[in-house]
Design a protein around this motif. Structure first.
Motif, PDB file in Angstrom:
ATOM      1  N   ASP A 196     -11.594  -2.392  47.871  1.00 22.91           N
ATOM      2  CA  ASP A 196     -12.780  -1.560  47.671  1.00 22.91           C
ATOM      3  C   ASP A 196     -12.828  -0.422  48.691  1.00 22.91           C
ATOM      4  N   VAL A 213     -17.520  -1.621  42.059  1.00 25.57           N
ATOM      5  CA  VAL A 213     -16.677  -2.765  42.436  1.00 25.57           C
ATOM      6  C   VAL A 213     -17.050  -3.963  41.580  1.00 25.57           C
ATOM      7  N   GLU A 215     -16.547  -7.855  41.244  1.00 31.50           N
ATOM      8  CA  GLU A 215     -16.109  -9.027  42.013  1.00 31.50           C
ATOM      9  C   GLU A 215     -15.403 -10.003  41.068  1.00 31.50           C
ATOM     10  N   ARG A 244     -21.860  -2.635  43.410  1.00 29.68           N
ATOM     11  CA  ARG A 244     -21.105  -3.895  43.285  1.00 29.68           C
ATOM     12  C   ARG A 244     -21.715  -4.783  42.197  1.00 29.68           C
TER      13      ARG A 244
END
Length: 246
Positions: A196, A213, A215, A244
């Motif tokens: 990232d 991003v 996960e 995220r």
């Protein structure tokens, strides 16, 4: 006199053709290139999650409303897959999206696109290829490249060179970094920053550029939908540099 007239017409023809070609470009709010990583670090299950994520994004009602809500009311979009420095394959050509029907048609094309896996990860090769795709029948107020991947550049020229070349053309580079559930042992011992941070510092760039991003690949669908909605907004508002999704 006739000879001079014919000569003048011949000299004017190339300029006329150029003007005709330029005027033939269809105006759209955004020209959006989707660049999808299919290197060997992306296993078949993960690749399917990527394709499925993009497909479902273009069936999403909110995203379609965003496409239709700009000043022009349409965007142009294409998708290609990338891996080694010399391997980039267009899987969905440039398409004008301006309605639920055309958006669903684009989603159908993604669903039918071939799934292939190659070897290395050339983000620089993806940038160079993407930069050459613009201006093919469309003229957007913005030109955006959406690069998704789960690894750092390990093939082709330095990312910094390709990035600078793209930015010099007024192209915005956004990133979607996927933090793999099983990261490569090499990544842990290479001394490189986390993915990232790498995408944030080395990949994205241009006015309003941002990074999303995911996960893990399971979060890809939510992440990519949010990313595209933000990219096609008629008036992109200042947002977080990094978003995220888990």
């Amino acid at each position: 006199m006739l000879r001079r007239t014919l000569l003048g017409a011949a000299l004017a023809t190339p300029a006329l053709l150029r003007a005709t070609k330029a005027s033939a470009n269809t105006p759209v709010d955004v020209e959006l290139v989707l660049a999808v990583d299919v290197s060997r670090s992306v296993d078949p299950e993960e690749q399917e999650l990527q394709f499925s994520g993009y497909e479902k994004a273009f069936r999403d009602r909110t995203l379609i409303e965003g496409i239709m809500g700009g000043p022009v009311g349409s965007i142009a979009c294409m998708m290609f897959t990338w891996s080694d420095w010399h391997i980039q394959n267009v899987v969905v050509p440039w398409t004008r999206l301006d309605s639920p029907r055309t958006a669903h048609g684009f989603a159908d094309a993604i669903a039918a696109a071939p799934r292939r896996t190659w070897l290395y990860t050339s983000i620089s090769g993806a940038m160079d290829f993407a930069a050459k795709q613009f201006g093919q029948g469309f003229e957007g107020t913005r030109r955006v490249v959406d690069i998704s991947g789960d690894g750092v550049n390990n093939s082709g020229r330095p990312v910094a060179e390709a990035r600078e070349a793209a930015l010099s053309q007024g192209i915005v580079l956004n990133g979607l970094a996927v933090l793999d559930r099983q990261p490569s042992p090499f990544a842990q011992t290479s001394g490189l920053p986390p993915l990232d941070e790498y995408y944030r510092d080395e990949v994205i760039g241009g006015p309003g550029a941002f990074l999303v991003v995911a996960e893990g690949f399971a979060a890809f669908e939510t992440a990519v939908r949010r990313k595209i909605i933000r990219e096609i907004a008629a008036r992109p508002l200042p947002g977080a540099l990094v978003e995220r999704f888990a």
